[in-house]
Design an enzyme around this catalytic site. Sequence first.
Site, short mmCIF file in Angstrom:
data_model
loop_
_atom_site.label_atom_id
_atom_site.label_comp_id
_atom_site.label_asym_id
_atom_site.label_seq_id
_atom_site.Cartn_x
_atom_site.Cartn_y
_atom_site.Cartn_z
N ARG A 108 0.83 -1.21 0.00
CA ARG A 108 0.00 0.00 0.00
C ARG A 108 0.86 1.25 0.00
NH1 ARG A 108 -1.56 -2.19 5.75
NH2 ARG A 108 -1.31 -3.99 4.47
N ASP A 131 -1.23 3.71 4.88
CA ASP A 131 -2.16 3.07 5.80
C ASP A 131 -2.22 3.94 7.03
OD1 ASP A 131 -3.85 1.00 6.75
OD2 ASP A 131 -2.19 0.04 7.79
N ASP A 153 -3.84 3.66 10.71
CA ASP A 153 -4.57 2.84 11.68
C ASP A 153 -4.83 3.63 12.95
OD1 ASP A 153 -4.79 0.51 10.17
OD2 ASP A 153 -2.85 -0.24 10.84
#
Length: 168
Positions: free
Chosen positions: A99, A102, A104
């Site tokens: 990716r 990201d 989170d």
Amino acid sequence: MVLNMDLEYTTVYLLLGGNLGEREENLNKAIFLVSKEIGEIEAQSSIYETAAWGKTDQPAFLNQAIAVKTEFSALEVLEKALAIEQELGRVRKEKWGERLIDIDLILYGVEIIEIPGKLQIPHPHMQDRRFVMEPLAEIAPDMMHPRLGKTILEISKKITDNLAVKKL
């Protein structure tokens, strides 16, 4: 800018990561957009290079933890983080896959939040992943894990994950 003193703020801890493209530039773009869309950046860890976790046949990741002072709910923070990922070109192809970025949501203050199928805070696997705990311990060593009742530093020192995590 005038701040409304009636608003309540929460410090949210996010983990940024990516293993495609200009990795460090992608982290910087994400931090800029988080500061614009979610709230004031209170702290940011060093950048760590990490071997891929879960699906190991891919390039190494860069990871960085940030603390953000926000007026938004945890669900709103999640929605904004997903929108930032999309704005930066994130395409979800496979679980644990490569990716560009990201974001989170790891902790939302000291709250425990369960929204089935959408959000679980604290992040359910944070205490098992060195690439989460090392950057987080750098910026929030004394923060208490709401479920485990131990500090982030205590947890990070006892983690059994042997994944290579190197501070840049």
